[in-house]
Design an enzyme around this catalytic site. Sequence first.
Site, short mmCIF file in Angstrom:
data_model
loop_
_atom_site.label_atom_id
_atom_site.label_comp_id
_atom_site.label_asym_id
_atom_site.label_seq_id
_atom_site.Cartn_x
_atom_site.Cartn_y
_atom_site.Cartn_z
N HIS A 274 0.87 -0.95 -0.13
CA HIS A 274 -0.10 0.11 0.04
C HIS A 274 0.79 1.18 -0.23
CE1 HIS A 274 -3.52 2.41 1.55
NE2 HIS A 274 -2.46 3.12 1.78
N GLU A 275 1.92 1.25 1.03
CA GLU A 275 2.51 2.64 0.90
C GLU A 275 3.54 2.61 -0.12
OE1 GLU A 275 1.68 4.67 3.17
OE2 GLU A 275 0.67 3.44 4.62
N HIS A 278 1.74 5.00 -2.64
CA HIS A 278 2.14 6.36 -2.38
C HIS A 278 3.44 6.77 -2.68
CE1 HIS A 278 -1.48 7.07 -0.02
NE2 HIS A 278 -1.69 6.24 0.63
N GLU A 304 -4.70 8.00 -2.71
CA GLU A 304 -5.23 6.85 -2.34
C GLU A 304 -5.33 5.73 -3.33
OE1 GLU A 304 -5.01 5.75 0.70
OE2 GLU A 304 -4.39 7.70 1.51
#
Length: 509
Positions: A274-275, A278, A304
Amino acid sequence: MGESPTMATNDLTTRFRELEHKLWTREYLMKITSFDGATVAPENSAASRGEALGTLSGEHHELLTGTEAQELLGELTAAVKAGDISDPQLLAEIRTLARDQREACVIPTEEAEEWTRLTCESQAVWHKAKTTNDWVSFEPYIDRLVETLKRHASYIDSTRDPYDVWLDQYERGMNAAAYDRFFDQVRETVVPLVHAISERGEQPDAPWLTAHVSDAVQRELSYDLMKLMGLAPADTTLAFTEHPFSEGFSVGDARVATHIYEDNVLSNVYSIIHESGHASYELGVNPAYARTCLEGGTSMGIHESQSRFFENTVGRSRAFMGPLLGVLRAHAPEVYGDVTEDELYRAANIATPSLIRTEADELTYPLHIMLRYDIERMLFSGEATAKDVPALWNKLVKQYLGLDVPNDAQGCLQDIHWSESFGYFPTYALGSAYDAQYVPAMQRDGVNLDDVCASGDLTRALEWLRTNIWQWGRGKDAAELVEGACGAPFDATFYCDYLARKFSELYKL
């Protein structure tokens, strides 16, 4: 003889670049200080860190809103109207920084400084409160933050609902009415699926999900996962914290922070994935935007959409299970040596209500966002204050997820966000919906995502994102980016259809 228009414009541009660099320098220092505070700084450092951040924030605000900067942006805007500036990047920078200035000018510098000190203090209190399950110590900060944000919203636009002002700040063009329509559509898809899975769905038997994988092993695994997701070690670093997050400092410098639970390795795995989304977004911005106001992501929803694309659309796809299993087996063969790709796929996509948002499955995740959205609206409307939050939280978790909340650490204290922002949470669900619309657009452009994921080389997908989303930085707002990338305005139907198709197939509904 006076200056020629070209000479005058060149002088303005030089002064503008100097202003941008001074602003960027303070932003960089604030990010470094905040990242340190959330990862390695000792508990007693909060007061000094808050003072330093407050001073830097005040300097940034004064630079942006001072008379000299206002006159400079005024002259540049006039030059744009006169047709003396045609460079597309410079035009985007002027437009973006002028908007930043307009919105910052209404906040007095001393209030901007005080806000930074308040959020630094509240974050430190939250970290301790979560660890000790102590809502009462954190409660006063909620009321102070909300009242401050309501006052600041009135400065920005006194004609609008304060909560709408902040929803728009995080995602331009969005307000409560738009989110209500979005959440109504998502709810109509998600709730029946959750009920059907509860009544008829068969959950996989995967005891290895809670097998012990040591902290040391997970740290090494994390670095290999970052590489698998396309991050270059020279551009990134990894830290450890209570609440996973990432931060882009500059072109060529992004940081990822994860947490490690030795009996839940997939928590770390999907936090890293997930990160990485970003971080990849921040690193993918056009290098020409370095140290300008265009550097960084354009909105929280678009940000997101990148992290959820990595985590779910790629990371939880059936096609990606081979490459992912390869990394898991390399670091924990005693746990994953006999696990098949199908077994990993089913386990990574278990859909069942749970208490913790960051651990929630892809299907029930938007329900976690809806309950936070409901509470934020009540706080801003005056229907509730901080003392009401634990009871409201527990009631809504029961209503949305059918669960009882055992304590505040697993309930209203679980997220750091309310120590620093309100209006951010809805973008998590919106980002998931954006990313569902990317996939058919990729397919239209010749990128078969299943083939890319199965190969373990994400380059073609990442290049599509770089071309259509990342490179633009803050130069385009979310609506323009989505329509440009997908060939049509945002439509949540893509997201709802994706969830219905995926989970109906998984659970044979």
